[in-house]
Structures are given as C-alpha cells and as structure tokens.
Scaffold this active site. Structure first.
Site, PDB file in Angstrom:
ATOM      1  CD  GLU A  18      45.972 -33.104 135.675  1.00 33.23           C
ATOM      2  OE1 GLU A  18      46.022 -33.906 136.772  1.00 33.23           O
ATOM      3  OE2 GLU A  18      46.577 -33.033 134.810  1.00 33.23           O
ATOM      4  N   GLY A  61      45.723 -30.324 124.898  1.00 28.16           N
ATOM      5  CA  GLY A  61      46.021 -31.198 123.045  1.00 28.16           C
ATOM      6  C   GLY A  61      44.932 -30.849 122.254  1.00 28.16           C
ATOM      7  N   GLY A  62      45.285 -30.836 121.469  1.00 30.93           N
ATOM      8  CA  GLY A  62      44.683 -31.286 120.430  1.00 30.93           C
ATOM      9  C   GLY A  62      43.106 -32.268 119.865  1.00 30.93           C
ATOM     10  CB  ILE A  63      41.906 -35.543 120.997  1.00 33.42           C
ATOM     11  CG1 ILE A  63      43.025 -36.292 120.108  1.00 33.42           C
ATOM     12  CG2 ILE A  63      40.939 -35.955 121.864  1.00 33.42           C
ATOM     13  CD1 ILE A  63      42.794 -37.715 120.256  1.00 33.42           C
ATOM     14  CG  LEU A  99      52.024 -41.647 124.466  1.00 30.93           C
ATOM     15  CD1 LEU A  99      53.317 -42.191 125.430  1.00 30.93           C
ATOM     16  CD2 LEU A  99      51.700 -40.269 123.487  1.00 30.93           C
ATOM     17  N   GLY A 140      48.235 -36.409 136.301  1.00 34.20           N
ATOM     18  CA  GLY A 140      47.694 -36.969 136.979  1.00 34.20           C
ATOM     19  C   GLY A 140      46.010 -37.951 136.579  1.00 34.20           C
TER      20      GLY A 140
END
Length: 431
Positions: free
Chosen positions: A238, A217-219, A313, A336
C-alpha cells in the site's frame, strides 16, 4: 478547445476555489502527502462562515486551524486512520473515528455509506494529454471524484507524474489552484537494538524471490536493512517509502520473480523524502493504483510468496492483535493490515508477519498479554493471525490451539513478564 485552454478556464485562487463548499458538505481529501495544504488553509480561513462541513481523510498530516474543538461545529474532521495531528481530537471526541478497512473505503464512497460532495486533492502538473496524476495518494480519491459535485485540485510541481490507474482529466475538474507549500517529507525513523533484533527474525522468514508488503516506521525500516542480502524481491504494497526505495536502488527489489504484475512496483500511496518523489516521476516500472485494487485480498493474493509485514500494539493469548488502540483511547486505525494479512495467508507460499516490541514504557508494560483491556478494538483476529515476532523470537500461531499459542507467545515475551504471564495462563487453564 485545447487542454491548456480548459486549464486556464478553471484556474483560480485558493479563496475562490473553496467557495464551492456549502454547509453540510463532506470534503474528501487524499491520504498523507496527497493532502492539499493551500486549499485546507484557505478552508480554515473560511471556517467560521460554514456549518456542518466534514473533512473525510485517512492519516491527515497538517495541523490546520479548522482542527479545533471550538470549530468542530463549523468544520469537523472524520478519519478511518488517525495520526499525530488528529489523535488528540479523536480521544476528546471532537474528531470522528471511522472503523473501515483501507481497501473498502472506495466501495463505501461509491455506495454512499461514506458521503462525498467535494474533493480537495494535490496533484502533479498536467500532462500534454490533459491528465493530472494523483501519484503520491491514489488511494480512494478516484472513487470520490466519481461521486463529487465539485473537484478542486492543487497543482504542485514537486509532485511526481506516475503511471497506473491514478489520473484525473482536466475535464473532470471544477477549480485548479497553484500550490504554495512544498511537498511534505517524512523524517527517517529512529532504529534501536529492539527494532534491529525484530528485523533479524523477520528477515529469516523471507526467502529470495518473495513479494513484499511493508509498512511505515522504525521496525519496517530496520527490516529493510536486514534484507539487503536478499535476491530478486518484489513489491506489491500500500505504501511506497524510502525503505523500499533503498531496496530498489540496491538491486534487491527487481520484481523479476513476480508472477502477478511481473517487473512492476505496485502501490497506492507514497510518503517519504524528496528523493523518493523524484524517483517516482515518470518511472516505467512503477504503477500507482486505487486501494480497492492494491489492498483487495483477492487481488494481492495473486502474488505467489507474498510476505506482509505489519506492526501491532499488543497480542493476547488467542493471538488477537490490537493495532489501533489500547483500551478505548484511539491511536491509529486498521489501515490495510487485515487486507494484507488475509492476502498473504491466501498467497501460494505467502506469510503474514505481525511485529511488536515485547514491552512498552521502558519495559514496564508487556505487549504480550493474557487478555486485552476492556474496550480494546481487535484489528487482526485470532483466525487470521499467522506469525508474531518480538525481539525474542517468532511465534507461529496459525493452525495451533489456544494452549499452544499461549506457550509460543510466552516464549517470545520479555523475560521480566514470563512468570506473570505463565500464572495468568494457569488461571485461564491454558498451561
């Protein structure tokens, strides 16, 4: 009989291969890039002739014709981790959402708690000694092959042959078909100022010589860019992606300081660009292993200075991380996350780091909350959470009281919500 003669005996066309599926069978499919699109399209064409079949798979990527409410009685999808192709179906109730840590899926299959009658998997071309590599999706597939009545492989010339415990012998195979679709590739993430600010805070927590577990993802991609000045990092993760590939190519990840699997890149699946898959092919310093090895906290924690970086989230005043849904609406799954949070906490010198933007929906919703919405599943619990990072800073929660956690989390919340969160904390006698 030679291995190539054995291969010729089991090679067939996709329509013939999928006839091994019987009514009420469960078909286990690897995660993400390991899914075999040729076979799943052929299964979709046959769906109206089947009853009660289940496709069991983490993070399915393709939008196949069997994925429909109208045909859920014929072929129904079941998953411990949802993606864009399966999220709506899970919300509407015609795709099943299965609670399970990623590391435990092979054990659940071996114990019969997650059924397996047939395996459909995408693999590399066969080696001279009769081996196919699962490569991009080692995950739980070997455990499924141990249990399955039939094993059907889709051979894709673009899929890398990898080292590690990730091979299937031609003698284990029922049918082999040739791939008709290219390897799935993952587009680069969009990185904005919020992601960059979070990544800068994360980078400050990671010393030279650390071993990383980093997600997608972006982060995570922003974190990678902030780590380019580090030295001698290692990888035990993973997922292998283009971000970690960039760190290897830049000489940042060398694995030179690893005390466990020294000199080796360790992962269980890969998802990224064609260049990533080319990098993996026959690479001596890369090993792909089943997820009950890579993600097992007792195994992963053998890496000193293990630093896990995972997204969530929302986080409440206890520090509980809701990473799978907000309320009862399913979004993804535990994956994970808890595996590596616990591994990093147990690692000598390790840190677990949860990253979350402070707001959602154009700053209209705070992701730091007093309490989670009713029905929200908790992924990482209050006793496991360590560092929480937003664009406004770092809250170290482990070992701290709920009152101390509340103060620390409000300090890294978006300024627009701090007064409201403070009033809620007072109501809860936490301020």
């Amino acid at each position: 009989m030679s291995y190539h003669q054995q291969l010729d005996r089991v090679r067939t066309d996709p329509d013939t291969a999928v006839t091994v599926v019987r009514d009420h069978d469960t078909i286990v499919v690897p995660i993400a890039a390991g899914e075999p699109p040729t076979l799943l399209h052929a299964l979709s064409e046959r769906r109206e002739h089947l009853r009660g079949v289940v496709v069991s798979q983490l993070l399915g990527l393709g939008r196949y014709a069997y994925l429909s409410e109208a045909h859920a009685g014929n072929v129904r999808h079941s998953s411990p981790f949802l993606g864009a192709a399966t999220r709506t179906g899970a919300h509407e109730g015609w795709i099943d959402w299965v609670p399970a840590h990623f590391s435990e899926v092979p054990v659940l299959i071996r114990q019969g708690l997650m059924p397996c009658d047939v395996v459909f998997a995408q693999v590399s071309p066969m080696s001279p000694d009769g081996l196919f590599a699962l490569g991009v999706s080692t995950d739980y597939t070997l455990a499924a092959i141990e249990k399955a009545r039939a094993v059907v492989l889709e051979v894709n010339p673009q899929l890398p042959f990898t080292n590690g415990n990730c091979h299937v012998h031609v003698s284990q195979v029922t049918h082999v078909v040739d791939a008709t679709s290219p390897m799935v590739e993952l587009a680069p993430s969009v990185i904005g100022p919020t992601q960059v600010a979070i990544a800068q805070h994360v980078a400050e927590l990671i010393p030279d010589g650390s071993t990383l577990q980093i997600g997608i993802g972006g982060i995570p991609d922003a974190v990678v860019k902030q780590l380019m000045t580090k030295n001698d990092l290692g990888l035990h993760t993973e997922m292998l992606g283009d971000g970690t590939l960039a760190l290897v190519e830049a000489g940042v990840i060398t694995n030179a300081c690893k005390n466990f699997h020294p000199g080796k890149l360790i992962a269980t699946f890969a998802l990224g660009s064609a260049r990533l898959y080319e990098f993996m092919d026959h690479r001596a310093d890369l090993e792909m292993h089943p997820v009950d090895y890579t993600n097992n906290p007792f195994v992963a924690s053998r890496n000193d200075n293990l630093h896990s970086i995972n997204g969530t989230l929302a986080v409440d005043f206890f520090g509980q991380c809701a990473s799978e849904s907000l309320g009862r609406r399913p979004f993804s799954g535990p994956g994970g996350q808890v595996d590596f949070v616990r591994a990093a906490n147990a690692s000598n010198g390790g840190k677990s780091i949860m990253v979350v933007p402070s707001t959602a929906k154009d700053d209209s919703i705070s992701r730091i909350v007093a309490t989670h919405e009713p029905g929200t599943p908790i992924t990482t619990g209050k006793n496991d959470v360590d560092h929480v990072v937003t664009e406004f800073g770092v809250a170290r929660l482990r070992g701290r009281s709920v009152r101390e956690r509340t103060h620390a989390l409000i300090e890294i919340a978006h300024p627009n919500f701090r007064d409201q969160l403070t009033e809620q904390a007072k109501d809860l006698r936490l301020w």
